[in-house]
Design a protein around this motif. Structure first.
Motif, mmCIF file in Angstrom:
data_model
loop_
_atom_site.group_PDB
_atom_site.id
_atom_site.type_symbol
_atom_site.label_atom_id
_atom_site.label_comp_id
_atom_site.label_asym_id
_atom_site.label_seq_id
_atom_site.Cartn_x
_atom_site.Cartn_y
_atom_site.Cartn_z
ATOM 1 N N ARG A 161 0.957 -1.143 0.183
ATOM 2 C CA ARG A 161 0.050 -0.071 0.174
ATOM 3 C C ARG A 161 0.823 1.491 -0.054
ATOM 4 N NH1 ARG A 161 -2.753 1.649 4.015
ATOM 5 N NH2 ARG A 161 -1.693 0.377 5.809
ATOM 6 N N ASN A 469 -6.550 3.321 16.123
ATOM 7 C CA ASN A 469 -6.196 4.193 14.999
ATOM 8 C C ASN A 469 -7.494 5.013 14.976
ATOM 9 O OD1 ASN A 469 -3.871 2.368 14.979
ATOM 10 N ND2 ASN A 469 -4.000 1.873 12.842
ATOM 11 N N PHE A 576 0.626 13.345 4.515
ATOM 12 C CA PHE A 576 0.434 13.097 5.866
ATOM 13 C C PHE A 576 1.437 13.720 6.821
ATOM 14 C CE2 PHE A 576 -2.113 9.491 4.095
ATOM 15 C CZ PHE A 576 -3.095 10.032 4.342
HETATM 16 C C1 GAL Z 1 -4.273 4.137 8.563
HETATM 17 C C2 GAL Z 1 -3.241 3.071 7.853
HETATM 18 C C3 GAL Z 1 -1.960 3.843 7.582
HETATM 19 C C4 GAL Z 1 -2.202 4.911 6.568
HETATM 20 C C5 GAL Z 1 -3.136 5.851 6.974
HETATM 21 C C6 GAL Z 1 -3.413 7.188 6.465
HETATM 22 O O1 GAL Z 1 -5.599 3.741 8.404
HETATM 23 O O2 GAL Z 1 -2.958 2.297 9.094
HETATM 24 O O3 GAL Z 1 -1.185 2.558 7.146
HETATM 25 O O4 GAL Z 1 -3.079 4.063 5.360
HETATM 26 O O5 GAL Z 1 -4.278 5.187 7.574
HETATM 27 O O6 GAL Z 1 -4.211 8.103 7.152
#
Ligand code: GAL
Length: 827
Positions: A161, A469, A576
Motif C-alpha cells: 500500500r 487508530n 500526511f
Molecule cells: C491508516 C493506516 C496507515 C495509513 C493511514 C493514512 O488507516 O493504518 O497505514 O494508510 O491510515 O491515513
C-alpha cells in the motif's frame, strides 16, 4: 543485538582459536535480466532512479478500510516507481582458509523473496522483504580462496500500500566464527530490578557448536557507558544444548531514557581448553518500563506520555536504501520537535534505526506487518504468506530487537481486516504469545480501527495494550469497557498538508481536493477517518490513562498520496507528514513542537506574507507557540491579544449512550464544528486583511511579561540563492550525508516563499551529489539528477562524503538570481 565488528584485520583467515569477524559485503554487481550487469554499492534500491510512471504498479482496488465500496484506479499508490519484477545481485569474497571456521550470512532485509546461492548452490531463502534473517552456511560450501554469492529477488505487483523499495536495500554481512560460538541474536538480556541505587542484570546466552557435556568457560563483563567494567561473571557452562544464564549486580546504574540514552554492554568471551574462541557483545540499557492501570506509562518510575510518530521506512529521495546519516537526521529533527517515540509502521525496521534510537534516545514500538491471512488488504501482500511465515518472521523480529533499550513495546499488526471476526482473535493470540514467550518484559499492542467489532469480539480485550487508530471519540468509552484500563492512540491525526501552500477560505474539512493537487498548510484538513492534531492533544492532556499517541506520520513518504490517491496522477507521495519528503518542516512541525518540546520555546507564524492578488482579502493568521498568549500586529495595526486554552475541549463523554452508528455521525460533525477545540492549542486571527508589508507577533509569558517576538515580511523580487546546510563537517566513510536547504531571497535577505524556479547543483571534491527533493507530491523530477524545482520557495540537496578526507564544494545556480556556493570538510 548482533555481535559487534571485532578484529576486522584478522577477518576470515584465522585458525582454530579464531574469534568472530563480521564483514559487510558492500560492492556488488546488479542486473534486472542476468545479462546487463553494473557495479553498485549496497545498500541499493533499484527502483528509486525511476522513471516515475502512472502505470508502475497501477492498482484497481477497493480500499475497504477507507470505506470504499467499489474498485477504482489507485495511481501512485506505491510511489509510481518501477519496483515490480526481478533483480539479481552477485559478488565475490576471499576466504584464505576455512579450517576450524563456520560461516553465516546476515541479511538486514532484502526486497523481496531473496534466494541466496553460494558458489552456485542455493543455501537459503526468505520471503518477507522487511525482515532480517540469517543463513548458516552448510560445511564445505565455502572453500579456501575465491567464492561467489548471488542473490535473486522478486517483487510482485499489488503487494503493498506504499513504496517498499527494491533490491539489497539493507546491509549484508559474512560472519565467521569458531565452531563453538554464540549464534546470531543468541543473547537475551533483561534487567529485573532497577533503581537509582542498584540494578540486577540477567544475561541468557545460547552456545552453538558445543559437544555434549563439553565444558566451556563463559566470562561476561558488564561495561558501563563510560567504558569501565562494573560487573563480571566468570563461570563454567556444561553443554547439553541449553542456554546459559548469568546474573549481575550493577551499583548506581546510569538509567536509559530519551533524555539520558546511557548504554551498557555485556561482553561475553567463550573459552575452550584455555583458548578464547568467541567474543560476543550485547548492547543494552538499564531502565524500567511500567504500564500501570488507570495511571499510565512510567519510564524509570517517571510518568511518561508517548509523543510518538509513525514512520514508513523510506528516506524520501534516497528511497529505501538505508543510510545511517539520513536516519540520524530524521531522529534529530523529531527530537527537536519534542517527539520521544517512533512506531515502525508497518514493518520491521532497519537495525541502524534501532541502534540510533538506543544511542540518541528515542523509544520504539516495533511492528512486523500490515496484513494477516484473513481478507488481506493487498492481494499479493503479507497475507498471502502469513500462514507459512508469520511465526518465523515474528521470532526473528523479537529475537533481533529484544535487547535494545529503545524498544518499549511490540505491535503485532495494523488495521487487519480479521478484526471483524473470531479468525482475527485466534491470529492475535498466536502472535501475542510469540512475543510473550520470547520477551515477557514488553507489552503487545496492535493498531485497531474497527471499534465496534473489536469491542464485541474480544480482540481489544485480548491485547496487553489496546491501541486505536483514529478513534479519539471512543477513548473514554473504551477505557470504561476494556479490562486493561489504559488506552493508546496507536495511530492519530492523519492531517494532510502541503508545505507552504494555503487554501482559502480556511476551513476544517475532510477529503478536501483542489485543482493544484495540494492540501492546505493551515493544518485544518484531514481524511474521512481522521482529524486535526488538536483533538489528539486534548485527549492526551485530559486523561492520565491515555498513554499517548503515534501521529501518522513524522515524515512524508513515497506512495499513498491521499486525498489524491484515486486516478490523481501525478501525485505519488503522501502529504500526511509533519515534515515533507525533502526533510523540510511544514508549519505543523511547530504546532507539535509548541506542545511537545518542553525545553525550548516555539513561536511560529503562518501563512507567509506574499499574496499578490489577495490585497484587501481576509487572510487568517495563526501562531503556533509554547507561550500562553500573543498579540498580532499587521502593518502597524493590532489585531489584539489572543490566549490559548480559551476554547472548550470537545466533550465526547456526552456521546457515551449513543449507538456506534450515531456516534460515527456525531463525530463527523464534531470534527468540523467550533474549530474542533483548535483554539485550545493555537492562536488564530480569522479577520486579518492582507496588504503587503509586515506581520509581527509579540508573545507573552503567563505573568503578562513580554517573552519574545517575531516578524514575517513580504519578500520583494528574487535576488540570490541561499544555502543552509544541517552541518559543516562529514566523516570520510563514503556514506555520511549533508542536507542543504536551497532557497531564494530578495536583496534584503527576505526568503521568497513562493518561488518555483529550477535550481542546478554542482558538487566537486571529496564527495558527490546524492539526491534532491522539494516536497511537492506531484513533482516527477528524478531524485538522483542534480536539478530541482523549488516548491514553496525551497528544495533540499543531499551530498555524500567520499572515503578520502578533503573538501567538498557545492554550488547552486538558477536563472535570474545570483548563484551560491558552500564547502564542507570531509575528515
Ligand atoms: C491508516 C493506516 C496507515 C495509513 C493511514 C493514512 O488507516 O493504518 O497505514 O494508510 O491510515 O491515513
Amino acid at each position: 543485538m548482533r555481535g559487534f565488528f571485532i578484529l576486522p584485520a584478522l577477518a576470515i583467515s584465522l585458525g582454530v582459536s579464531a574469534q568472530r569477524s563480521d564483514t559487510a559485503l558492500k560492492q556488488w554487481e546488479f542486473s534486472r535480466d542476468m545479462s546487463d550487469w553494473k557495479s553498485v554499492s549496497v545498500p541499493h534500491d533499484w527502483a528509486i532512479y525511476g522513471p516515475f510512471d502512472r502505470s508502475n504498479d497501477l492498482q484497481k482496488v477497493t480500499v475497504e478500510q477507507n470505506g470504499e465500496k467499489t474498485a477504482t484506479w489507485k495511481t501512485g499508490r506505491t510511489g509510481g516507481l518501477p519496483y515490480i519484477g526481478k533483480g539479481y545481485y552477485r559478488t565475490t569474497f576471499e576466504v584464505p582458509d576455512t579450517a576450524g571456521q563456520v560461516f553465516s550470512f546476515e541479511f538486514d532485509g532484502a526486497m523481496s523473496n531473496p534466494r541466496v546461492k553460494v558458489n552456485g548452490k542455493e543455501i537459503g531463502h526468505w520471503a518477507y522483504g522487511y525482515n532480517s534473517f540469517y543463513i548458516n552456511v552448510p560445511a564445505g560450501v565455502i572453500v579456501p580462496g575465491k567464492n561467489s554469492i548471488e542473490v535473486s529477488l522478486e517483487n510482485k505487483e499489488k503487494s503493498s500500500r506504499w513504496y517498499p523499495g527494491a533490491g539489497l536495500y539493507r546491509n549484508v554481512r559474512l560472519v565467521t566464527t569458531s565452531p563453538v560460538h554464540v549464534p546470531t541474536w543468541g543473547t537475551y538480556v533483561i534487567t529485573p530490578v532497577v533503581s537509582a541505587k542498584e540494578a540486577s542484570v540477567r544475561l541468557t546466552t545460547e552456545i552453538a557448536g558445543a559437544a555434549k557435556a563439553q565444558k566451556i568457560l563463559v566470562k561476561t563483563d558488564i561495561i558501563s557507558p563510560d567504558g569501565t567494567v562494573v560487573a563480571t561473571n566468570n563461570s563454567v557452562y556444561h553443554a547439553q544444548g541449553q542456554p546459559f544464564v548469568q546474573d549481575f549486580l550493577v551499583e548506581k546504574p546510569q538509567l536509559w531514557s530519551p533524555d539520558t540514552p546511557c548504554l551498557y554492554e555485556a561482553r561475553t568471551t567463550l573459552s575452550v581448553d584455555g583458548k578464547d574462541v568467541d567474543v560476543y557483545n550485547t548492547r543494552f540499557g538499564i531502565r524500567s518500563l511500567e504500564y500501570i492501570p488507570e495511571k499510565g506509562f512510567f519510564l524509570n518510575g517517571e510518568y511518561t506520555k508517548f509523543k510518538g510518530v509513525c514512520q514508513h521506512h523510506d528516506l524520501g529521495p534516497l528511497g529505501a536504501a538505508v543510510n545511517k546519516a539520513a536516519l540520524a537526521r530524521q531522529i534529530e529533527m523529531l527530537k527537536d520537535m519534542g517527539a520521544n517515540a517512533i512506531r515502525t509502521s508497518h514493518n520491521m525496521p532497519a537495525p541502524e534505526l534501532v541502534e540510533l534510537c538506543d544511542q540518541m534516545g528515542m523509544m520504539l514500538m516495533v511492528e512486523p506487518f500490515d496484513d494477516w491471512s484473513f481478507r488481506p488488504k493487498s492481494q499479493n501482500g503479507y497475507g498471502s504468506i502469513f500462514g507459512e511465515w508469520a511465526q518465523k518472521d515474528m521470532e526473528n523480529m523479537v529475537k533481533h530487537y529484544r535487547n535494545n533499550a529503545s524498544v518499549v513495546m511490540w505491535s503485532v499488526g495494523n488495521e487487519v481486516p480479521s478484526q471483524w471476526g473470531p479468525d482475527g482473535v485466534s491470529e492475535l493470540v498466536m502472535l501475542q504469545d510469540i512475543c510473550h514467550r520470547l520477551d515477557p518484559t514488553r507489552p503487545v499492542t496492535c493498531g485497531m480501527d474497527q471499534y465496534g467489532a473489536v469491542i464485541d469480539n474480544g480482540f481489544a480485550s485480548t491485547l496487553d495494550i489496546p491501541g486505536f487508530n483514529y478513534k479519539p471519540q471512543y477513548y473514554t468509552q473504551a477505557y470504561e469497557i476494556l479490562p486493561q484500563k489504559l488506552i493508546l492512540g496507536s495511530e492519530t491525526a492523519s492531517t494532510v498538508s502541503s508545505r507552504g501552500v494555503y487554501m482559502f477560505p480556511m476551513e476544517l474539512k475532510a477529503g478536501a481536493k483542489y485543482p493544484n493537487h495540494q492540501s492546505s498548510g493551515y493544518d485544518t484538513e484531514f481524511c474521512s477517518w481522521s482529524n486535526i492534531p488538536d483533538v489528539d492533544f486534548s485527549m492526551d492532556d485530559d486523561y492520565p490513562w491515555m498513554i499517548g499517541q503515534f501521529v501518522w506520520t513524522g515524515f512524508d513518504y513515497l506512495g499513498e498520496p491521499s486525498p489524491y490517491d484515486t486516478d490523481s496522477w501525478p501525485n505519488h507521495s503522501s502529504v500526511f507528514g509533519i515534515i515533507d519528503l525533502a526533510s523540510l518542516p511544514k508549519d505543523r512541525y511547530y504546532l507539535y513542537r509548541s506542545q511537545w518540546n518542553k525545553k525550548e520555546s516555539t513561536l511560529h507564524i503562518l501563512p507567509h506574507w506574499n499574496w499578490k492578488g489577495r490585497e484587501g482579502e481576509k487572510t487568517p493568521v495563526m501562531v503556533y507557540t509554547s507561550y500562553p498568549s500573543a498579540e498580532l500586529i499587521v502593518n502597524g495595526k493590532s489585531y489584539g491579544i489572543k490566549s490559548k486554552g480559551e476554547a472548550k475541549p470537545l466533550d465526547y463523554s456526552k456521546r457515551l449512550s449513543m449507538s456506534f452508528y450515531d456516534r460515527d455521525k456525531a463525530w463527523d460533525e464534531d470534527r468540523v464544528q467550533d474549530k474542533a477545540g483548535m483554539e485550545r492549542y493555537r492562536l488564530v486571527w480569522d479577520d486579518v486583511v492582507y496588504q503587503p508589508g509586515e506581520v509581527r507577533v509579540v508573545a507573552y509569558n503567563a505573568d503578562g511579561s513580554k517573552a519574545e517576538e517575531k516578524t514575517v515580511r513580504t519578500a520583494g523580487k528574487a535576488h540570490h540563492l541561499v544555502l543552509t546546510p544541517n552541518r559543516s563537517k562529514l566523516a570520510a566513510d563514503g556514506e555520511d550525508l549533508v542536507y542543504i536547504t536551497v532557497q531564494v531571497a530578495d536583496k534584503d535577505g527576505n526568503i521568497v516563499p513562493d518561488d518555483s524556479r529550477a535550481v542546478k547543483f554542482a558538487t566537486k571534491g571529496a564527495g558527490s551529489f546524492r539526491a534532491t527533493a522539494n516536497g511537492d507530491p506531484t513533482s516527477l523530477r528524478l531524485f538522483h539528477l542534480p536539478e530541482m524545482d523549488l516548491f514553496s520557495g525551497a528544495a533540499t540537496a543531499i551530498v555524500q562524503a567520499g572515503k578520502t578526507p578533503g573538501v567538498i564544494t557545492f554550488e547552486a545556480s538558477a536563472k535570474g538570481v545570483k548563484p551560491a556556493k558552500i564547502s564542507f570538510v570531509v575528515e
